[in-house]
Design an enzyme around this catalytic site. Structure first.
Site, PDB file in Angstrom:
ATOM      1  N   ASP A 116       0.747  -1.268  -0.024  1.00  0.00           N
ATOM      2  CA  ASP A 116       0.021  -0.063   0.171  1.00  0.00           C
ATOM      3  C   ASP A 116       0.885   1.310  -0.019  1.00  0.00           C
ATOM      4  O   ASP A 116       0.517   2.305  -0.709  1.00  0.00           O
ATOM      5  CB  ASP A 116      -0.930   0.035   1.059  1.00  0.00           C
ATOM      6  CG  ASP A 116      -2.325  -0.857   0.959  1.00  0.00           C
ATOM      7  OD1 ASP A 116      -2.351  -1.249  -0.091  1.00  0.00           O
ATOM      8  OD2 ASP A 116      -2.952  -0.996   2.012  1.00  0.00           O
ATOM      9  N   ASP A 185      -9.231  -3.919   3.058  1.00  0.00           N
ATOM     10  CA  ASP A 185      -9.024  -3.362   4.618  1.00  0.00           C
ATOM     11  C   ASP A 185     -10.034  -4.279   5.584  1.00  0.00           C
ATOM     12  O   ASP A 185     -10.173  -4.032   6.599  1.00  0.00           O
ATOM     13  CB  ASP A 185      -9.650  -1.919   4.390  1.00  0.00           C
ATOM     14  CG  ASP A 185      -8.421  -0.920   3.673  1.00  0.00           C
ATOM     15  OD1 ASP A 185      -7.344  -1.384   3.702  1.00  0.00           O
ATOM     16  OD2 ASP A 185      -8.944   0.023   3.221  1.00  0.00           O
TER      17      ASP A 185
END
Length: 198
Positions: A116, A185
């Site tokens: 990320d 997530d």
């Protein structure tokens, strides 16, 4: 996805996976408990074998929901179906994929964190724009950033964001928009919670 536009193929895959996951988690159990679908077989065919009424009815409703989302994915209310599909996909994923040890979980979370950070913050230095942001929200139709505000009815101004996220419209914001949370997530912490629960 950064170099080749595959949004249409991903939308088809999302509709099919949403159809299957809602069938498995919602429709088939609902029909299995109803008196209408108590019969054991609906069709005994060499290609399909014996198919229960609850399975056939659940698949039909799931297919109808997937087609409905595909046809209305740009409508203001499409987020409801998208969120239902996304939640069912996360639950199905967590039922199938299991971590073997806390070392695997820690390694996976560290790798996802590095991934990320690179693709959001460092990739603009390498590629000229953030790979994660471009893939998630797509390109604008022209170099003019206000084009879609001026010509909102232009088909090129339809959102090209990927459907694998939870999306809730901001009703109290005068500029509109939506709060978004990617399924990654939810899945990564969910794997840890499922491991801890086991």
């Amino acid at each position: 996805l950064y170099f080749v536009d595959l949004h249409a193929a991903i939308n088809v895959g999302f509709a099919l996976s949403g159809m299957n996951s809602t069938n498995q988690l919602l429709w088939q159990p609902l029909f299995a408990r109803s008196r209408f679908c108590r019969a054991t077989l609906v069709l005994d065919h060499p290609w399909t074998g014996a198919v229960a009424v609850a399975d056939a009815a659940g698949l039909a409703v799931g297919a109808a929901c997937g087609l409905w989302w595909w046809l209305c994915m740009y409508e203001p209310y499409a987020w409801l179906l998208q969120d239902a599909f996304s939640i069912c996909l996360v639950v199905m994923f967590l039922q199938v994929v299991r971590l073997g040890s806390i070392k695997v979980a820690a390694t996976l979370l560290c790798a996802a964190f590095a991934y990320d950070v690179f693709f959001v913050f460092i990739s603009p230095l390498v590629f000229g724009s953030s790979v994660m942001i471009k893939v998630a929200i797509g390109d604008g139709p022209t170099a003019d950033p206000d084009y879609c505000e001026k010509y909102a009815d232009d088909p090129k101004c339809r959102p090209t964001s990927l459907p694998f996220l939870l999306q809730i419209p901001r009703v109290d914001d005068y500029m509109g928009g939506a709060a978004m949370l990617g399924l990654g997530d939810l899945v990564l912490p969910g794997l840890i919670v499922a491991f801890a629960a086991r």
